[in-house]
Design a protein around this motif. Structure first.
Motif, short mmCIF file in Angstrom:
data_model
loop_
_atom_site.label_atom_id
_atom_site.label_comp_id
_atom_site.label_asym_id
_atom_site.label_seq_id
_atom_site.Cartn_x
_atom_site.Cartn_y
_atom_site.Cartn_z
N ASP A 652 0.82 -1.22 0.00
CA ASP A 652 0.00 0.00 0.00
C ASP A 652 0.85 1.27 0.00
OD1 ASP A 652 -2.30 -1.49 0.09
OD2 ASP A 652 -2.39 -1.48 2.29
N THR A 653 1.98 1.20 0.67
CA THR A 653 2.78 2.42 0.84
C THR A 653 4.16 2.35 0.21
OG1 THR A 653 3.76 1.64 2.91
CG2 THR A 653 1.67 2.83 3.08
N GLU A 780 8.27 6.08 -1.49
CA GLU A 780 7.67 6.58 -2.73
C GLU A 780 8.25 5.89 -3.96
OE1 GLU A 780 7.84 10.78 -3.76
OE2 GLU A 780 6.22 10.37 -5.19
N TRP A 783 6.83 2.42 -4.18
CA TRP A 783 5.42 2.50 -4.54
C TRP A 783 5.26 2.87 -6.02
CZ3 TRP A 783 2.69 6.99 -5.99
CH2 TRP A 783 1.28 6.82 -6.09
N GLU B 244 1.49 13.43 -5.74
CA GLU B 244 0.71 12.24 -6.06
C GLU B 244 0.81 11.20 -4.94
OE1 GLU B 244 2.32 10.03 -9.28
OE2 GLU B 244 0.52 8.81 -9.58
N TYR B 245 2.04 11.00 -4.47
CA TYR B 245 2.25 10.00 -3.43
C TYR B 245 1.60 10.44 -2.12
CZ TYR B 245 4.76 6.73 -0.37
OH TYR B 245 5.08 5.76 0.54
N HIS B 248 -1.98 9.81 -2.28
CA HIS B 248 -2.23 8.37 -2.11
C HIS B 248 -2.15 7.98 -0.63
CE1 HIS B 248 -1.86 4.04 -2.62
NE2 HIS B 248 -0.73 4.10 -1.92
N LEU B 249 -1.14 8.51 0.04
CA LEU B 249 -0.97 8.16 1.46
C LEU B 249 -2.12 8.67 2.31
CD1 LEU B 249 2.83 8.73 2.25
CD2 LEU B 249 1.61 6.54 2.04
#
Lengths: 788, 262, 161
Positions: A652-653, A780, A783, B244-245, B248-249
């Motif tokens: 997920d991360t 990041e 991901w 973006e990340y 998402h988080l």
């Protein structure tokens, strides 16, 4: 001699007590009478032309004693590069001057262009703000590829940003190209070896003291090698005669390479102390360290591996751009070349290796050797491309490595990259690793992770390094401008205890404990009766200091040679005492005896006699018992190892956690296993830090974005697991009398590809088509790799 | 650091009076202000330490069930107090490190309103009331953007009053270097509504994710926000995480908070 | 300059300081207790960790005047009365929990703080408690082991081999 107190014993460190009680004596702990304080004024822009510097307002500030600018140092020398590297076409490397303070131009954020000396640190800081510099900002040269193709130069006078274009081994180029062209399979990988900031926990500190009556200087400084620092200041920068300059490196709080080098701040405080005739001190803030310590790594690389149809390695071909920053730091030119290119055969019997390195000036802090220095870059490229090849070919990554290992019966083995590996047993190391890593249980562990919603990966690597950085005759042919021997003086005192003055410098490595183990073993004395003296040029012989995992292999061997001389002289004295000739005297376990008789004298009696030579045949035997030895080996040493890492990835991360880490190393003979294990742990933490956490980042304007611990991620306790380390495979080095190889850098060399291989393996297990992610593998990046 | 005059009053009124002087600044635990002053980025002429004011310290339960925490109460004191609700306890336990938690205060954190600080998230999510020396400010009105609050010059936070949610959860994804929140989501579930506050993520500082709240008020389950997302354009972008990340988080951490409060 | 008085390692000391004088500066420069170190300027490394009124704090992130009247203890006050290493210090030595020694005083102070409130911490609790103490040498392995051992727990599971 109880076996548990000499070579091989895990003796607790004697230096610990002072550190644990708060009684260490680091440079910044030293207070000199009447001392003053220096503060540096540093560039806020990456590239700029200094139009003028107005110091008048600063000079008028309270407490200010002197202000310096680059103008004050135009007539002295620059800080030189210690190694000449020639380009493929034979041209020597470009060597722009590195002045004490920037003059004409500032070339990176943090480049010091002025310094203020004042009664107090705060006064110096207040005055530093009043220096009015007119600096015209120019476009910054940051990206290496653009630096090479562009017309904007870091040093206008050399008309290029390329320091050199180096080929290794140039004669192998064609054969390597051909092998790759004709290969059954070629695996190609482009990767970045991320720039790091060494971050020894003790910031740099330099204190200069000048005595006008004698015209001599003392410099207390955070150095890994005080004699080299003195040599550079004397011979190249300030011209102070070596005999008039004492350099003292007291307790030093870690170095990792960054304190090998001479820095301008050292020269500045010396010059200032002479001008104002008072001691001048400077201690870096951490923010200054980030901007001005030499950084590490920073390569952009393309590597190709060619294999035949049976998966035998045929060739490695590497093209690298290496960032050298704005100026050549002392070992910056050798790190991406000799310490990198020569290792590009790895542990493998590969017939063709060719490496091309273009080293590039940019408007960033200088880059130089950092723990591992070139060898982590080599290992990372090799072990990543091998892992990728294993995936492409569908073969087990351990099997592929084992198949191509140099086998024990092939040693000594001259690699296609030109090194002569003396001994090794890479399969035995891999056996130990497989034992610890419990590979059979991995599938089960992966299932368990998956049940918890996590991806699990296993990464394997094997590495080799060249350590004991020394042989002067070899490095001389490779461009070194210094010799790299080391030295020890063994002084047996009249009462029988022993002072050993060494050229190596301990800043965490435990020399004060490990070196006496050697002496005690050889002389049959209690190690507590042996004291190590280091870090003061007025006390120690001319040694070359500590870096490149060299202290034990080179300086330790000098100790052995020195003690051998002591034994030899002792035999003469003993022979005189026992009325025989020295060829009839044996020495064992601290006792001299006459062969075939029961006549003996103890080592202590011989020592006493040496200093009370009432009846010496003075023509044959000099009084005293003190010997100095310089040791220069024949070859590098070649520690090797194999590492395994298991990671979990949160899908997920992208968060990666290290679940386990096992390291099996061959360091040859071990003097103190406890210290060896500690060295490996520390190296692993730095390598895992590089792989997952640490990234030194400049933006396109050359501003340092990761300029403090707020943005540069230091590995913390909770980021790391407990480690399994094993050093039971021991193939003793054949090139030094101790049979040791060096262990300081191994962990930092072997671990980055291990971690990255594990993460890529984890992502593949979930069918992500990911072949590579550049370090650091931040959440990041992982991901993004999963979601692209 | 520039020099300043150091004052350490023992009463709120003395502190307020001292803060009336030009360029005076309040000092809580100093865990943000002192490093800032070291960089010479702040230059108060007088620093008024609030740490000796006993009436600004401590934690108590009010008659209406809410909890009041003195502005000078340290994170460690909050973390270890028996009356603290789950999400707040987790939050306080994970601010900075052990040494920082022994000095840093809730009042200091809220007054600074660092966009990556944890406390603003719980204050906003629970609908806390910030009690100052002169008035009461609701959390919805208090936070006005990055490092910006409704506090007037010289106004200090005496205490913070938290309504106690029936369940709560704080999910912090740490920025690995600073250990601040890269994204932190505080979810408070009350009898009649659920509130979601997000810190660390937005250019505008802490904010309430109202779409998620609406969805959760409809149906309290992690799946109910599956199709929602925060506007990437509002997110912070830095070397640790892109817009973006971060966006998402926000969603992932919110889903975890939903599960944590379930 | 303002007069400041505090008890440091059981001894009453005083000095005159500026408002901006940090507690760590007072300890190092005025009291010459140089065992407390400065490793960063962003309050993160923990080399300056000491105890003030029994609580772990970073001496670089507190003004000397804030410690007026306080009970301060530093690494120099940690040994046993006879000057020998205390249990934590001895465990650090026994398990090689230090290398260059620069972060060590802060580590010892952080460990002492942990064991005061948690006499048998788990490995994870130790690692989390060291969040504010950075070591560049040891990889923390032996520091964690030392703290476990100092708390009287079995460390054979954390053995290196």
């Amino acid at each position: 001699m109880p076996k548990d107190s000499g070579i091989g014993a895990a003796i607790k460190r004697r230096e610990d007590a002072r550190f644990l009680l708060g009684s260490g004596r680091y440079s910044d702990d030293i207070t000199l009478l009447n001392q003053t304080h220096a503060i540096f004024v540093r560039s806020e822009v990456a590239n700029g032309e200094i139009n003028s510097i107005d110091t008048s307002e600063a000079e008028a500030m309270p407490g200010v004693l002197a202000v310096f600018t680059g103008e004050d140092f135009v007539d002295v020398g620059g800080n030189p590069a210690g190694w000449l590297i020639n380009s493929r076409n034979g041209d020597p490397m470009k060597e722009p001057k590195r002045p004490v303070l920037a003059h004409g131009k500032v070339r990176h954020v943090g480049d010091a262009y002025a310094a203020v000396i004042a009664e107090t640190e705060q006064q110096a800081r207040d005055a530093a703000e009043k220096i009015n510099a007119d600096i015209k900002e120019l476009p910054a040269v940051i990206d290496m590829a653009s630096a090479l193709s562009g017309k904007n130069f870091v040093h206008d006078e050399i008309g290029t940003n390329q320091c050199y274009d180096w080929g290794w081994i140039e004669d192998n180029r064609e054969a390597t190209d051909k092998a790759i062209k004709n290969a059954h399979h070629v695996t190609t990988l482009e990767l970045v070896n991320n720039r790091l900031v060494p971050n020894a926990m003790e910031p740099r500190c330099s204190i200069a003291d000048y005595n006008p009556a004698n015209d001599d200087y003392t410099l207390y400084t955070t150095s890994q090698n005080p004699h080299l620092t003195r040599l550079l200041i004397s011979a190249f920068v300030l011209g102070i005669p070596e005999n008039k300059l004492t350099v003292v490196s007291p307790d030093v709080g870690g170095g990792f390479g960054s304190k090998i080098y001479h820095y301008g701040e050292e020269a500045l405080v010396l010059a200032a102390a002479k001008r104002i005739k008072r001691p001048v001190r400077w201690t870096a803030t951490r923010s200054e360290s980030f901007m001005s310590d030499a950084h590490g790594r920073d390569h952009v690389t393309k590597i190709e591996l060619a294999l035949d149809k049976d998966n035998n390695f045929l060739a490695f071909r590497t093209e690298t751009m290496a960032n050298v920053g704005a100026y050549l730091s002392n070992f910056s030119t050798v790190t991406p070349t000799i310490l990198h290119g020569t290792l590009m055969a790895g542990n493998y019997a590969v017939p063709n290796v060719y490496v091309n390195v273009k080293t590039v000036f940019t408007n960033t802090a200088p880059v130089d050797a950092y723990r591992g220095a070139g060898r982590p870059e080599a290992t990372y490229s090799l072990e990543r491309v091998i892992d990728k090849a294993a995936t492409e070919l569908g073969v087990d990554p351990i099997k592929l490595r084992r198949q191509n290992f140099i086998k024990p019966d092939q040693f000594p083995y001259v690699t296609a990259a030109g090194l002569n590996y003396d001994v090794g047993d890479y399969d035995a190391i891999m056996d130990r690793l497989e034992h610890h890593a419990d590979l059979k249980g991995f599938a089960q562990r992966r299932k368990k992770s998956e049940a918890a919603g996590k991806l699990r990966g296993l990464g394997i690597n094997s590495y080799i390094e060249a350590c004991g950085i020394a042989p002067s005759n070899l490095i001389g042919t490779l461009g070194a401008r210094v010799g790299l021997y080391d030295a020890a003086t063994i002084r047996v005192n009249a009462t029988g205890n022993i002072s050993v003055m060494v050229g190596a410098h301990s800043h965490g490595q435990g020399h004060e404990t490990a070196f006496p183990q050697i002496v005690a073993d050889m002389l049959g004395v209690d190690p507590d009766n042996v004291e190590i003296v280091h870090g003061d040029t007025s006390k120690i012989p001319f040694g070359m200091g500590t870096y490149g995992s060299r202290s034990l292999a080179v300086c330790g061997s000098a100790i052995v040679r020195g003690v051998e001389k002591i034994i030899s002289k002792g035999k003469k004295i003993a022979a005189h005492m026992m009325e025989t000739t020295d060829d009839k005297v044996d020495f064992e376990e601290g006792v001299f005896s006459v062969k075939g008789t029961n006549k003996t004298v103890s080592f202590g009696d011989v020592a006493l006699k040496a200093y009370i030579p009432h009846d010496f045949p003075i023509e044959d035997i000099e009084p005293g018992l003190e010997e100095t030895a310089f040791y220069d080996p024949q070859n590098f040493t070649y520690p090797a190892g194999a590492y395994a890492c298991e990671v979990e990835v949160d899908p997920d991360t992208g968060q990666v956690t290290i679940e386990s880490f096992a390291a099996a190393d061959d360091f040859g003979n071990i003097i103190n296993p406890m210290i060896v294990e500690g060295q490996v742990h520390g190296g692993l933490a730095q390598g895992i830090g590089q792989a997952l956490l640490e990234g030194c980042t400049y933006n396109e304007d050359g501003q340092l974005i990761s300029a403090s611990y707020m943005d540069y991620t230091m590995p913390r306790a909770a980021d790391l697991p407990s480690f399994i380390v094993d050093h039971t495979v021991q193939t003793p080095s054949t090139d030094n009398p101790l049979g040791v190889k060096g262990c300081g850098e191994a962990g930092a060399i072997g671990s980055p590809p291990t971690v990255v291989n594990a993460v890529v393996d984890a992502l593949r297990s979930a069918n992500h088509n990911v072949t590579h992610i550049d370090m650091p593998l931040t959440p990041e990046r992982v991901w993004a790799a999963m979601n692209n | 650091m520039y020099n300043f005059e150091f004052k350490q009053p023992t009463t709120i009124s003395d502190a307020v009076n001292l803060l009336k002087s030009d360029e005076a600044q309040a000092l809580g635990g100093g865990q943000t202000l002192i490093p800032t002053m070291k960089q010479r980025l702040a230059s108060p002429s007088t620093l008024v330490s609030l740490t000796a004011i006993s009436e600004m310290k401590g934690i108590c339960k009010n008659d209406d069930g809410s909890i009041s925490i003195g502005g000078g109460t340290t994170h460690a004191e909050v973390a270890s107090h028996a009356d603290i609700f789950a999400g707040l306890k987790t939050l306080a336990e994970n601010i900075g490190d052990a040494a920082v938690r022994n000095r840093g205060t809730i009042g200091g954190s809220l007054a600074n309103n660092d966009p990556a600080a944890c406390y603003p998230a719980v204050a906003l999510s629970t609908g806390a009331t910030i009690v100052t020396n002169s008035r009461e400010i609701s959390a919805d009105d208090f936070f006005q953007g990055m490092f910006d609050t409704a506090l007037e010059e010289g106004e200090i936070i005496i205490s913070v009053r938290f309504p106690v949610p029936t369940s709560s959860s704080y999910q912090k994804f740490v920025q690995p270097a600073s250990r601040f929140a890269m994204v932190g989501v505080f979810l408070s579930k009350f009898a009649d509504e659920t509130k979601v506050a997000v810190t660390g993520a937005s250019e505008g500082g802490v904010f309430r994710w109202s779409e998620a709240e609406a969805a959760l008020n409809e149906n309290f389950s992690a799946d109910s926000i599956n199709n929602l997302s925060v506007d990437q354009n509002d997110m912070i972008s830095d070397i640790h995480a892109s817009k973006e990340y971060r966006a998402h988080l926000v969603k992932i951490m919110t889903q975890r908070a939903i599960k944590g409060a379930s | 300059m303002t007069e400041v008085t505090m008890t440091v390692n059981g001894k009453t000391v005083s000095g005159s300081v500026e408002g901006r004088t940090l507690l760590v500066e007072f300890i190092r420069n005025d009291l010459h207790l140089t065992g407390t170190h400065v490793g960063c300027d962003t309050s993160q490394c923990g080399a300056c960790a000491i105890h003030v009124n029994g609580k772990l704090v970073k001496a670089c992130t507190m003004f000397a005047l804030e410690a007026d009247g306080a009970e301060v203890s530093t690494i120099e006050g940690q040994a046993n009365d006879d000057g020998s290493l205390n249990v934590i210090q001895q465990a650090f030595k026994e398990h090689h929990g230090l290398q260059c020694g620069f972060c060590t005083p802060g580590m010892v102070m952080a460990a002492a703080d942990l064991l005061k409130t948690n006499s048998k911490p788990t490995e994870l609790e130790i690692r989390e408690h060291l969040e504010g103490n950075i070591c560049r040498c040891t990889g923390y392995h032996n520091i964690v082991k030392a703290i476990l051992a100092a708390s009287g727990q079995d460390v054979s599971n954390i053995a290196a081999e």
